[in-house]
Structures are given as C-alpha cells and as structure tokens.
Design a protein around this motif. Structure first.
Motif, PDB file in Angstrom:
ATOM      1  N   ILE A  74       0.838  -1.198   0.000  1.00  0.00           N
ATOM      2  CA  ILE A  74       0.000   0.000   0.000  1.00  0.00           C
ATOM      3  C   ILE A  74       0.877   1.253   0.000  1.00  0.00           C
ATOM      4  CG2 ILE A  74      -1.652   1.323   1.380  1.00  0.00           C
ATOM      5  CD1 ILE A  74      -2.935  -1.250   2.220  1.00  0.00           C
ATOM      6  N   GLU A  75       1.957   1.231   0.778  1.00  0.00           N
ATOM      7  CA  GLU A  75       2.899   2.339   0.830  1.00  0.00           C
ATOM      8  C   GLU A  75       4.300   1.814   0.531  1.00  0.00           C
ATOM      9  OE1 GLU A  75       1.387   5.503   4.046  1.00  0.00           O
ATOM     10  OE2 GLU A  75       1.943   3.575   4.904  1.00  0.00           O
ATOM     11  N   GLU A  76       5.007   2.502  -0.329  1.00  0.00           N
ATOM     12  CA  GLU A  76       6.384   2.143  -0.676  1.00  0.00           C
ATOM     13  C   GLU A  76       7.193   3.424  -0.801  1.00  0.00           C
ATOM     14  OE1 GLU A  76       8.931  -0.333  -4.056  1.00  0.00           O
ATOM     15  OE2 GLU A  76       6.734  -0.212  -4.162  1.00  0.00           O
ATOM     16  N   VAL A  77       8.313   3.492  -0.094  1.00  0.00           N
ATOM     17  CA  VAL A  77       9.116   4.706  -0.044  1.00  0.00           C
ATOM     18  C   VAL A  77      10.558   4.369  -0.386  1.00  0.00           C
ATOM     19  CG1 VAL A  77      10.000   6.563   1.413  1.00  0.00           C
ATOM     20  CG2 VAL A  77       7.636   5.789   1.672  1.00  0.00           C
ATOM     21  N   ILE A 191       7.661   5.804   7.029  1.00  0.00           N
ATOM     22  CA  ILE A 191       6.499   4.936   7.213  1.00  0.00           C
ATOM     23  C   ILE A 191       6.912   3.720   8.025  1.00  0.00           C
ATOM     24  CG2 ILE A 191       5.433   5.653   5.034  1.00  0.00           C
ATOM     25  CD1 ILE A 191       6.349   2.955   3.853  1.00  0.00           C
ATOM     26  N   SER A 218      15.058   1.345   0.910  1.00  0.00           N
ATOM     27  CA  SER A 218      13.619   1.452   0.615  1.00  0.00           C
ATOM     28  C   SER A 218      12.833   0.751   1.706  1.00  0.00           C
ATOM     29  CB  SER A 218      13.285   0.852  -0.754  1.00  0.00           C
ATOM     30  OG  SER A 218      13.601  -0.526  -0.781  1.00  0.00           O
ATOM     31  N   VAL A 220       8.754  -0.860   2.519  1.00  0.00           N
ATOM     32  CA  VAL A 220       7.409  -1.201   2.043  1.00  0.00           C
ATOM     33  C   VAL A 220       6.541  -1.551   3.240  1.00  0.00           C
ATOM     34  CG1 VAL A 220       8.138  -2.002  -0.232  1.00  0.00           C
ATOM     35  CG2 VAL A 220       8.102  -3.612   1.666  1.00  0.00           C
ATOM     36  N   SER A 221       5.304  -1.079   3.210  1.00  0.00           N
ATOM     37  CA  SER A 221       4.347  -1.452   4.251  1.00  0.00           C
ATOM     38  C   SER A 221       3.810  -2.841   3.951  1.00  0.00           C
ATOM     39  CB  SER A 221       3.208  -0.439   4.310  1.00  0.00           C
ATOM     40  OG  SER A 221       2.467  -0.445   3.097  1.00  0.00           O
ATOM     41  N   TYR A 226      -2.184  -4.696  -0.611  1.00  0.00           N
ATOM     42  CA  TYR A 226      -3.050  -4.737  -1.788  1.00  0.00           C
ATOM     43  C   TYR A 226      -2.795  -6.009  -2.586  1.00  0.00           C
ATOM     44  CZ  TYR A 226      -4.268   0.266  -1.470  1.00  0.00           C
ATOM     45  OH  TYR A 226      -4.744   1.484  -1.071  1.00  0.00           O
TER      46      TYR A 226
END
Length: 429
Positions: A74-77, A191, A218, A220-221, A226
């Motif tokens: 859902i969130e990736e930074v 995050i 990086s 990732v949530s 998803y």
C-alpha cells in the motif's frame, strides 16, 4: 480255451451286435448329460456388482469468480538523502521491521550546525536594526507635531523600519533552512514497514536533493496489503447485469468480500475486501484492473507474490452438490450414473457449477432424491443391475436428513462420519 470260456463266447454271439453296444451308449449318454449341466451352470448370470451411492447434498451456496493477482504494498518509499555529506553510521538492521520516525542513517551534521550559528547571528543583527528603526520612527512622529522635522524625514524613517523588518524575516528564514538541514542529517523512516538492505556504508559521500539525491534504502508497508487482479470483460458484463437486477452489490460502492489462496494452497487462507475498480477496460487485454485489501497481521505475504483471488459472483441460492469423483465425461458431456428403483443404472447429463468446499455444484440434471453412484463407477453399466450400498454422505459433508442407509448396510471399513456441511463464505443462511 476251456469249455466254460467257449460257452460264454457262443452266448454273447447269439445276443447280436446291438445288445453288445447298449452299455457303451448308456455310458456316453451319462457323459454328455454331465457336460450339459456344467455348460448351463457356466451360462448363469453373474451377481450384480456392488456400488456405493449417495443422495446429493442440498445447501445454500454462493458462486465465486477466480482470478490471478499480484500483491503490492500500500505504501512504498525510496529513502534518499536530503542533504549532502559523509555518512557517519547506519542505524538499522537489513530486512528488519521499522516504525515511522525510527533513525536509519546519520550524516555528518557539523557543517550544517556551523551554518545554523551563522544564521542565528544574522537574525540577531536584523532584529537589532529593526529595533533601532522603530525608535527613530517614534521620535520622528513626536517631532513632526512641533514641526521640528519634516514629513519627508518621517517617511524615510518609516521606510527604514519596514526594510529592517524585512531583513529580520529573511534572517529567520535562513535560520530555519539551516536548522532543517541539521535535522535532515538524521535520516528517519517515513512509514512503518519492512526495510530493505542499506545501500550506502559509513564513510561514503552522499548527494542531497540539490544534486540528485542518493538512494539509501527502501521501505514497504505490509499490513494491510493490496492485491491487484484483472477481471475479464465477460465476467464484468455478467456482474454488471446482476447489479442492475439487484442480485449482487457492485464493488464500486460496496466492499464485497474476497478470498485469497497463496501459491501452493488448495483452499483460501486469507480474506479481505474489494477496494477499487478502474474507470476503463484495458484496450489491449479487454480486462478491468481491480484491487482488494487483505489483512496481513502475521506479515507472511510480501509484495510481488502471486495469489488466487475469489470474489462473489452471485447472490446466495439453494444448490445440489456431489463429489467431483462421481462425475464422468462422455465426449463433450458431463454425466453421472444414477441407480433407479429397480437397481438398474441410468446415465444423466448434468450441468456443472463451481466447487464449493470440496463438492461440485450441479445446476441441472439431478433431483434431491436421486441415488448417485459415488464409488464403483468402473463396475456400473448403463441398463445393468447393481447392488447399491448407501453411503453416509459425500466426502466432507453431512448426509441429507431424509437419506437413510439401506437395510443391513454398514459403513465401509475405515469410513468416518462426515462433518456437517457449512455454507460457503459470504452466503446467508
């Protein structure tokens, strides 16, 4: 030859040839009679072969459509350096779970701290000048009332005060920018999620946002996550028709439930809800991009994995179900073998539905009272008699209330009572 032997020979000769052959004929007749009896016994009909039968299970089910999907975060930074400098330390373990605000990297802050001191001095100087300009203006306003100074002098002092305040504001901005750069030397996790490996080791020079920010790592949530999948056009049209008829809620405005089976799993292991439908079909594949949200509390699912997505394809309805092993194929038809009241076998063409908890939905071709052969199909012949034995229930389901074992029937060796049938997920009782 003695006299007795000659007398016996003359006596048999006087009886004639037919009297001599009579015992031989009798012996042959007896021999042929015995062969006939054996032939009749060999031509007797064999006993009817045993088969196991069961009545279809009747319960409320819901059809599900299946698609292949891929999980995405859902969130990736991408964590990048916001200021340039030498890396002092790496503060996380590769692949660990980090929380928002956790320290990841420390970049040498000393050059930026020096800039902060310089900015603080400039701000102090601007404030002092502003205070002096304010006092000059106040004196000018008092003197202009007695005509000691002209209006022009007052205007000049007013302009000097405004310039001093502008310089003070500019110095404050310079100080905040310097303080932000010091803050950016401590790279924090934006995050919560799983961090990748560190891409820069201590001692290396990194570039800030002004010159192409260096990628540091990086994140990732993972919970929730998803899963994206593509719905074919025919399924989309069918579901739209059901929605217009009021028989199925639309996933655009309703969080319809979904079930997901991971690679290697035969049954769904995760449940979620629909979250998004795209606004158009892909012109190259004629599919509609869709998305569901899946809870991932144990963090066992990673972005990039594949999964089989099941989404509601109908409203709940009553259906008859039988084991898949009871279905045979006759060219292009699917058939089942039914034992009639006179114990003869009849072939029935059936229309199949989806699998539901291990049993196959039969849309057409069967009645609840039919006795379907579920074991021993290789011994059944259409029109021939069989010896049926009533099974307790198809595998994994509870027998119908009106299904009773035939008199004298006993469960086969190793058979166990089947569990009660459960309605499909999402079905209403």
């Amino acid at each position: 030859m003695t006299s007795v032997e000659r007398h016996s020979l003359r006596r048999h000769a006087s009886l004639g040839p037919w009297r001599v052959l009579a015992p031989i004929g009798l012996l042959a007749a007896l021999t042929l009679g015995g062969c006939g009896e054996k032939s009749a016994q060999s031509q007797a009909a064999p006993p009817a072969p045993p088969v196991t039968v069961a009545q279809p299970v009747k319960r409320t089910v819901t059809d599900w459509d299946e698609f292949t999907g891929r999980f995405e975060a859902i969130e990736e930074v991408q964590v990048r350096a916001r200021v340039g400098g030498f890396v002092n330390s790496v503060e996380f373990k590769d692949g660990a779970i980090v929380h928002a605000g956790d320290l990841l990297y420390i970049i040498d802050p000393r050059p930026f701290e020096a800039v902060v001191l310089q900015a603080e001095g400039q701000l102090a100087d601007a404030r002092a000048k502003g205070e002096l300009a304010k006092r000059d203006l106040e004196r000018g306003l008092n003197l202009v009332q007695t005509s000691a100074v002209s209006e022009q002098v007052v205007d000049q002092r007013r302009q000097a005060l405004q310039a001093a305040r502008a310089a003070e504001t500019q110095a404050e901005g310079t100080l905040k920018a310097a303080q932000l750069n010091v803050e950016f030397t401590h790279v924090l996790a934006p995050i919560t999620g799983r961090v990748s490996r560190h891409l820069v080791t201590p001692g290396n020079l990194v570039q800030g946002s002004e010159g192409g920010a260096t990628l540091l790592t990086s994140i990732v949530s993972l919970d929730p996550i998803y899963i994206y999948f593509d719905v074919d056009e025919s399924t989309y049209q069918r579901n739209s028709k059901l929605w217009f008829e009021g028989r199925r809620p639309s996933s655009r405005d309703t969080a319809n439930p979904v079930q997901v089976a991971l690679t290697g799993e035969t049954k769904p292991s995760h449940e979620g809800k629909m979250d998004f439908l795209d606004n158009r079909l892909d012109v190259s594949t004629a599919t509609l991009r869709s998305r569901a949200v899946i809870p991932n509390h144990d963090l066992s699912i990673l972005p990039g994995q594949f999964g089989r997505v099941r989404i509601i394809g109908s409203s709940p309805y009553e259906a008859l179900l039988i084991p898949d092993s009871a279905i045979a194929t006759d060219q292009s038809r699917k058939i089942v073998f039914v034992v009639k009241d006179d114990n003869t076998v009849e072939a029935r063409a059936v229309t199949l539905g989806p699998l539901d908890e291990g049993l196959r939905v039969i849309r057409e071709g069967l009645k609840p009272e039919d006795h379907v052969i579920v074991d021993g199909l290789q011994r059944a012949r259409v029109g021939a008699k069989v010896t049926p034995k009533m099974a307790q229930a198809p595998a994994g389901d509870k027998a119908p209330a009106d299904a009773k074992p035939a008199a004298g029937d006993k469960p086969a060796a190793g058979d166990k009572p089947a569990e009660a049938a459960k309605p499909a997920a999402g079905a209403k009782p």
